[in-house]
Design a protein around this motif. Structure first.
Motif, short mmCIF file in Angstrom:
data_model
loop_
_atom_site.label_atom_id
_atom_site.label_comp_id
_atom_site.label_asym_id
_atom_site.label_seq_id
_atom_site.Cartn_x
_atom_site.Cartn_y
_atom_site.Cartn_z
N ILE A 5 -5.86 0.82 4.73
CA ILE A 5 -4.79 -0.11 5.06
C ILE A 5 -3.45 0.62 5.00
CG2 ILE A 5 -6.00 -2.19 4.27
CD1 ILE A 5 -4.43 -1.96 1.62
N SER A 6 -2.41 -0.05 5.46
CA SER A 6 -1.06 0.53 5.41
C SER A 6 -0.48 0.33 4.02
CB SER A 6 -0.16 -0.14 6.44
OG SER A 6 0.06 -1.49 6.07
N VAL A 7 0.55 1.09 3.73
CA VAL A 7 1.20 0.95 2.42
C VAL A 7 1.86 -0.42 2.30
CG1 VAL A 7 3.45 1.95 3.07
CG2 VAL A 7 2.60 2.21 0.73
N PHE A 8 2.32 -0.99 3.40
CA PHE A 8 2.91 -2.33 3.38
C PHE A 8 1.86 -3.37 3.00
CE2 PHE A 8 4.11 -6.31 5.61
CZ PHE A 8 5.28 -6.57 4.93
N SER A 9 0.66 -3.24 3.57
CA SER A 9 -0.44 -4.16 3.22
C SER A 9 -0.82 -4.03 1.75
CB SER A 9 -1.67 -3.88 4.10
OG SER A 9 -1.39 -4.13 5.45
N LEU A 10 -0.77 -2.80 1.25
CA LEU A 10 -1.07 -2.57 -0.17
C LEU A 10 -0.06 -3.31 -1.05
CD1 LEU A 10 -2.54 -1.09 -2.51
CD2 LEU A 10 -0.97 0.82 -2.15
N TYR A 11 1.23 -3.20 -0.73
CA TYR A 11 2.26 -3.90 -1.52
C TYR A 11 2.02 -5.41 -1.51
CZ TYR A 11 4.85 0.51 -1.22
OH TYR A 11 5.23 1.84 -1.31
N LYS A 12 1.66 -5.95 -0.35
CA LYS A 12 1.40 -7.39 -0.24
C LYS A 12 0.24 -7.81 -1.14
CE LYS A 12 1.34 -9.41 3.80
NZ LYS A 12 1.07 -9.64 5.24
N VAL A 25 -6.03 -2.85 -10.02
CA VAL A 25 -5.70 -1.47 -10.35
C VAL A 25 -5.40 -0.69 -9.07
CG1 VAL A 25 -8.14 -0.73 -10.35
CG2 VAL A 25 -6.43 0.64 -11.58
N VAL A 26 -4.38 0.15 -9.12
CA VAL A 26 -4.07 1.11 -8.06
C VAL A 26 -4.18 2.49 -8.70
CG1 VAL A 26 -2.43 1.75 -6.26
CG2 VAL A 26 -2.30 -0.52 -7.30
N PHE A 27 -4.91 3.40 -8.06
CA PHE A 27 -5.07 4.71 -8.69
C PHE A 27 -5.28 5.81 -7.67
CE2 PHE A 27 -9.31 2.96 -8.24
CZ PHE A 27 -10.12 4.04 -7.90
N ARG A 28 -4.99 7.04 -8.11
CA ARG A 28 -5.28 8.24 -7.33
C ARG A 28 -5.96 9.24 -8.24
NH1 ARG A 28 -1.66 12.93 -7.05
NH2 ARG A 28 -2.74 12.99 -9.05
N LYS A 33 -6.28 12.76 -1.76
CA LYS A 33 -5.24 12.47 -0.77
C LYS A 33 -5.12 10.97 -0.51
CE LYS A 33 -4.51 16.87 -0.16
NZ LYS A 33 -3.33 17.46 -0.86
N LYS A 34 -5.87 10.18 -1.26
CA LYS A 34 -5.86 8.73 -1.04
C LYS A 34 -5.56 7.97 -2.33
CE LYS A 34 -9.14 8.68 2.86
NZ LYS A 34 -8.22 8.14 3.87
N ASP A 71 -3.78 6.34 2.80
CA ASP A 71 -3.63 7.79 2.95
C ASP A 71 -2.22 8.18 2.53
OD1 ASP A 71 -3.20 10.43 4.01
OD2 ASP A 71 -4.98 10.14 5.25
N ILE A 72 -2.12 8.96 1.47
CA ILE A 72 -0.80 9.35 0.94
C ILE A 72 -0.01 10.16 1.96
CG2 ILE A 72 0.42 10.60 -0.88
CD1 ILE A 72 -2.14 10.23 -2.60
N GLN A 73 -0.70 11.09 2.64
CA GLN A 73 -0.02 11.98 3.57
C GLN A 73 0.61 11.23 4.74
OE1 GLN A 73 -3.58 14.43 4.05
NE2 GLN A 73 -2.47 16.17 3.22
#
Length: 348
Positions: A5-12, A25-28, A33-34, A71-73
Motif C-alpha cells: 500500500i502507499s504511505v498515505f494508506s498506511l497513515y489512514k 504495530v508498524v515495524f521494520r 526495505k519494507k 516500500d521505504i525506498q
C-alpha cells in the motif's frame, strides 16, 4: 503475502485503528526495505505479532486479517526534520544518586558470592506537548538500519516506540539462531576485561541451555556491532536440531537471558524485583513475528513508552553489573543508551 500500500494508506489505517482503540504495530526488520503493518482482527490466524513483558504476566497478540507493507525506498524523502529533544536540551541529565547507590549494592552482593552478574535498569520521564510519530519512526529507520524499529499501540498500555539491536531467537523448522549481545562502550573507549567477561556469561548461558537438545551447533566469532554512537559485543549462535523441538519451551527457558537479567537467573531476578524500585513493564520483554512454530523475536530495548493522555514519555536503559564494574561508568552507560533513543525523538 503482504498487500503493498502507499504511505498515505498506511497513515489512514494507523489513525483508524487508534481511534477505534484497536491494537496495531508498524515495524521494520533489520536491513529490510519494507515497513509492515498488522492490526488486530477478531480471529485467530497462524501469523501474529507477539508482545511479552519482562515479568511474563502480560502478553499481547496482534492477529491481522491482512498484512500490509510499504516500500521505504519508494516513499521516503529526506525532509527538513525538526531538532530532536536532545539537540534542543543538550544539558539534559538525570539524577544519578539513586542509580549509583543501586549499582554499589549490586557489586557488594557479587563480592559476597550471591551473583555473578545482574542487569540493573532505570527509567526517566520527560514531558512533551506535541510529538511527531511519523518523523521519529522514519528517523529511527534511517539512523539504525541494523535494528528492529517498531511502533505499537494498545489501549491499556499506550504507544511504545523503539529500536532494538538484539535478536532473542529466530527459528524455522529445525534451525535456530540466537544472538548473544552484551557489553557496551562508546566514544574512543576500548574493550576491557569487564565487557568481555560480561559477554561470556551470556554466551555460556545459551550454550548450556542448548546442551539438553540433540543436534549440531555453530558459534560465530564474536564481533563488534554499532548502534549509533554505541558499540556492543555480539556472538551469533546457530543450532540445527535432529528433531523439531518445542520452540515455546526453548523461549520460556531462554528469556530472560543474562543480557537483560543476570546470572544465576533466579538470584538476579530476585535482586531486580527487590531493589530496582520500578516496573519495567514491556522494557526487556520481547516482541516479534510468530507464524505457527516459526518465530523471529527481539528483546524490547532502546524503547519509549508514550502516554498521550498525560503528555509524558518514559525512557528506559540498563547496564550489566559484574565484579569489575565501575559505578560511574555503569551510570554513564545508561545515560548513553538513553541518549541513543532520545536523540531520535522529534517534537513540534
Amino acid at each position: 503475502m503482504p498487500i503493498e500500500i502507499s504511505v498515505f494508506s498506511l497513515y489512514k489505517k494507523i489513525i483508524k485503528n487508534y481511534y477505534n482503540h484497536n491494537n496495531f504495530v508498524v515495524f521494520r526488520k533489520p536491513y529490510d526495505k519494507k515497513i509492515f503493518f498488522y492490526s488486530h482482527y477478531d480471529s485467530v490466524g497462524e501469523k501474529f505479532f507477539l508482545i511479552q513483558n519482562f515479568n511474563h504476566n502480560h502478553i499481547i497478540k496482534i492477529h491481522p486479517k491482512n498484512i500490509y507493507s510499504v516500500d521505504i525506498q519508494k516513499t521516503y524523502k529526506q525532509e527538513n526534520i525538526s531538532p530532536s529533544f536532545w539537540e534542543k536540551n543538550s544539558s539534559f541529565l538525570t539524577d544519578s544518586y539513586k542509580y549509583k547507590k543501586l549499582i554499589k549494592k549490586a557489586i557488594e552482593s557479587i563480592r559476597k558470592g550471591f551473583l555473578t552478574k545482574v542487569v540493573l535498569s532505570r527509567s526517566i520521564k520527560i514531558p512533551f506537548r506535541n510529538f511527531y510519530f511519523k518523523n521519529t519512526f522514519m528517523k529511527l529507520i534511517h539512523t539504525y538500519p541494523n535494528a528492529l524499529i517498531s511502533l505499537w499501540y494498545n489501549f491499556h498500555y499506550g504507544f511504545w516506540i523503539g529500536s532494538t539491536p538484539e535478536l532473542l531467537m529466530k527459528c524455522h523448522d529445525k534451525k535456530l539462531k540466537i544472538s548473544a549481545l552484551a557489553g557496551t562502550i562508546w566514544g574512543l573507549k576500548n574493550w576491557t576485561r569487564k565487557e568481555i567477561e560480561e559477554h561470556k556469561i551470556v554466551v555460556k548461558y545459551i550454550l548450556h541451555l542448548l546442551k539438553s537438545y540433540r543436534g549440531s551447533i555453530h558459534i560465530k566469532n564474536t564481533k563488534t556491532i554499532k548502534i549509533g554512537h554505541l558499540k556492543h559485543l555480539e556472538t551469533s549462535i546457530y543450532f540445527s536440531f535432529y528433531k523439531e523441538p518445542n520452540y515455546y519451551e526453548i523461549l520460556s527457558c531462554l528469556h530472560p537471558t543474562p543480557s537483560i537479567c543476570g546470572f544465576p537467573k533466579k538470584n538476579s531476578l530476585d535482586f531486580i524485583h527487590k531493589n530496582e524500585g520500578y516496573e519495567r513493564n514491556f522494557y526487556t520483554g520481547y516482541i516479534g513475528i510468530v507464524n505457527q512454530t516459526n518465530m523471529e523475536l527481539y528483546l524490547n530495548l532502546r524503547c519509549v513508552r508514550i502516554k498521550e493522555d498525560k503528555k509524558e514519555m518514559i525512557l528506559y536503559a540498563g547496564s550489566g553489573i559484574t565484579i569489575d564494574s565501575d559505578i560511574h561508568q555503569e551510570y554513564m552507560e545508561t545515560e548513553n543508551k538513553i541518549k541513543n533513543i532520545l536523540s531520535q525523538l522529534i517534537f513540534k
